[in-house]
Motif scaffolding. Structure first.
Motif, PDB file in Angstrom:
ATOM      1  N   LEU A 174       0.845  -1.194   0.000  1.00  0.00           N
ATOM      2  CA  LEU A 174       0.000   0.000   0.000  1.00  0.00           C
ATOM      3  C   LEU A 174       0.879   1.242   0.000  1.00  0.00           C
ATOM      4  CD1 LEU A 174      -2.825   1.346   0.286  1.00  0.00           C
ATOM      5  CD2 LEU A 174      -2.463   1.275   2.770  1.00  0.00           C
TER       6      LEU A 174
ATOM      7  N   TYR B  61      -1.368  -1.179  -4.191  1.00  0.00           N
ATOM      8  CA  TYR B  61      -2.567  -0.379  -3.946  1.00  0.00           C
ATOM      9  C   TYR B  61      -2.156   1.061  -3.651  1.00  0.00           C
ATOM     10  CZ  TYR B  61      -4.951  -4.885  -3.441  1.00  0.00           C
ATOM     11  OH  TYR B  61      -5.441  -6.156  -3.660  1.00  0.00           O
TER      12      TYR B  61
ATOM     13  N   LEU C 121      -3.544   4.580  -1.820  1.00  0.00           N
ATOM     14  CA  LEU C 121      -4.503   5.289  -0.987  1.00  0.00           C
ATOM     15  C   LEU C 121      -4.166   6.772  -1.067  1.00  0.00           C
ATOM     16  CD1 LEU C 121      -6.749   5.599   1.112  1.00  0.00           C
ATOM     17  CD2 LEU C 121      -5.050   5.102   2.902  1.00  0.00           C
TER      18      LEU C 121
ATOM     19  N   VAL D 151      -7.660   3.792  -4.243  1.00  0.00           N
ATOM     20  CA  VAL D 151      -8.609   4.287  -3.243  1.00  0.00           C
ATOM     21  C   VAL D 151      -8.396   5.790  -3.114  1.00  0.00           C
ATOM     22  CG1 VAL D 151      -9.432   4.125  -0.870  1.00  0.00           C
ATOM     23  CG2 VAL D 151      -8.502   2.089  -2.008  1.00  0.00           C
TER      24      VAL D 151
ATOM     25  N   HIS E 276      -7.876   1.278   8.441  1.00  0.00           N
ATOM     26  CA  HIS E 276      -9.008   0.583   7.810  1.00  0.00           C
ATOM     27  C   HIS E 276      -8.600  -0.016   6.473  1.00  0.00           C
ATOM     28  CE1 HIS E 276     -13.092  -0.296   6.499  1.00  0.00           C
ATOM     29  NE2 HIS E 276     -12.846   0.373   5.383  1.00  0.00           N
ATOM     30  N   THR E 277      -7.814   0.729   5.683  1.00  0.00           N
ATOM     31  CA  THR E 277      -7.374   0.232   4.377  1.00  0.00           C
ATOM     32  C   THR E 277      -6.418  -0.939   4.534  1.00  0.00           C
ATOM     33  OG1 THR E 277      -7.564   2.494   3.525  1.00  0.00           O
ATOM     34  CG2 THR E 277      -6.366   0.911   2.173  1.00  0.00           C
TER      35      THR E 277
ATOM     36  N   SER F 145      -8.504  -4.046   5.666  1.00  0.00           N
ATOM     37  CA  SER F 145      -9.448  -4.550   4.670  1.00  0.00           C
ATOM     38  C   SER F 145      -8.758  -5.177   3.470  1.00  0.00           C
ATOM     39  CB  SER F 145     -10.376  -3.424   4.205  1.00  0.00           C
ATOM     40  OG  SER F 145      -9.620  -2.364   3.624  1.00  0.00           O
ATOM     41  N   LEU F 146      -7.566  -4.703   3.143  1.00  0.00           N
ATOM     42  CA  LEU F 146      -6.845  -5.217   1.981  1.00  0.00           C
ATOM     43  C   LEU F 146      -5.753  -6.217   2.361  1.00  0.00           C
ATOM     44  CD1 LEU F 146      -6.440  -1.919  -0.106  1.00  0.00           C
ATOM     45  CD2 LEU F 146      -8.105  -3.742  -0.441  1.00  0.00           C
TER      46      LEU F 146
END
Length: 354
Positions: free
Chosen positions: A132, A161, A163, A196, A222-223, A226-227
């Motif tokens: 992330l 990912y 964010l 995101v 949270h990210t 959840s991932l």
């Protein structure tokens, strides 16, 4: 206790200095023999300055040549072994060619182990299957994290990912910048489903608004959960450009590490902020990076062109100085990172409080 030996030693040093000054060939003696006119002093300073400048220029040229040589050597050492094997085992290859390829392969392995020169020096792939990147604005992923993203997307089975904590509405262009972010990430190899983009009113794209660390930290946590993220990459406490929003992202992520809220298998890495001179050295910062950093990614000119093309998707941000940035900034070619642990966070929090 008497120190006769010390007084004798000092007297000997003084006599040597006096004899050197009184010597006819001594520069101090020659300066004394000259008339101390303003013109003579100016000529003396001018000649000394010219000599010093010449030494500085020679040192700079040598440094640039060494960096160019290391840059070329780095990508030769990082050439995939499969390519060498294919050349060596080709059907039409002669015995002498195979022998040369074998020697080149052994030399490459020896230099890799001895010089530690690799274009990508990151943790093992098994520890970074799901990564992330936490950024503050659209275009941060290209301007600062481009080499890292490109290197990660080239790995097998690595999901990257993004964010992005603000929608880039500083100039009332949120919708346009959202589309630009999507196009840039696709060029970098990140699918749309892995992006995101937050649209929180308490996290505006504004350097004059202070982001609350607890609000940012809750979004990051949270990210991550959840991932099922295994590694987080974001800015360090200086935020590369000292942008308050960049710094707020670091302190939010650091607070999660300090409170031990991150999953145990999730590592925390920050992008190194460097001084202004190194920031615009382009590929010539390679020598400092390899000797001063723990993890790094170095792109060739062809690979960096992919990052530049992704940055060009952010047309709303392409002012005249951004054109200079994408060709001269070190962050378009090189990223260096370091892993942050609890002791590092505690120390930096103390510095921040002071």
């Amino acid at each position: 206790m008497r120190f006769n030996w010390l007084s004798e030693y000092l007297a000997e040093i003084r006599s040597n200095i006096d004899s050197s000054i009184n010597h006819e060939s001594s520069p101090w003696r020659q300066l004394q023999l000259q008339q101390l006119t303003p013109q003579a002093i100016y000529c003396r300073i001018k000649s000394t300055s010219a000599e010093a400048l010449e030494h500085v220029v020679i040192a700079c040229v040598v440094y640039l040549l060494v960096c160019l040589g290391l840059y070329k050597l780095t990508f030769w050492l990082s050439a995939p072994a499969t390519m060498t094997n294919n050349n060596r085992l080709g059907a039409g290859a002669h015995g002498a060619d195979r022998e040369r390829e074998r020697e080149a392969g052994s030399l490459r392995q020896m230099l890799q182990s001895g010089l530690r020169l690799r274009s990508v020096h990151l943790p093992k792939s098994a520890q970074m299957d799901r990564v992330l990147l936490v950024t503050a604005h659209p275009d941060d992923e290209c301007m600062f994290f481009g080499p890292l993203i490109y290197s990660l997307t080239q790995r097998d089975n690595c999901q990257v990912y993004i964010l992005c904590l603000s929608n880039g509405n500083y100039e009332q262009q949120a919708k346009l910048r959202r589309e630009e972010l999507w196009r840039a990430c696709i060029k970098l190899g990140i699918p749309e489903s892995n992006i995101v983009l937050m649209n929180a009113t308490n996290l505006p794209d504004d350097p004059n608004v202070e982001w609350r660390p607890d609000a940012v930290a809750s979004l990051i946590l949270h990210t991550v959960e959840s991932l099922d993220i295994q590694a987080i990459f974001t800015f360090d406490r200086d935020g590369v450009s000292s942008h308050p929003n960049h710094c707020a992202v670091y302190y939010a992520a650091a607070s999660l590490c300090l409170a031990n809220l991150l999953p145990k298998d999730c590592k925390f890495y920050t992008l190194d902020s460097i001084n202004l001179v190194r920031k615009y050295l382009s590929i010539f910062d390679l020598l400092c990076t390899c000797f001063m950093s723990t993890h790094w990614c170095i792109l060739s000119w062809k690979e960096a062109a992919v990052v530049r093309s992704a940055m060009l998707e952010h047309q709303s941000q392409m002012k005249w100085f951004r054109w200079l940035y994408i060709y001269t900034s070190r962050y378009m070619f090189i990223n260096s990172m370091r892993q942050i642990n609890l002791s590092d966070v505690e120390l930096e929090m103390q510095i921040h409080d002071n």
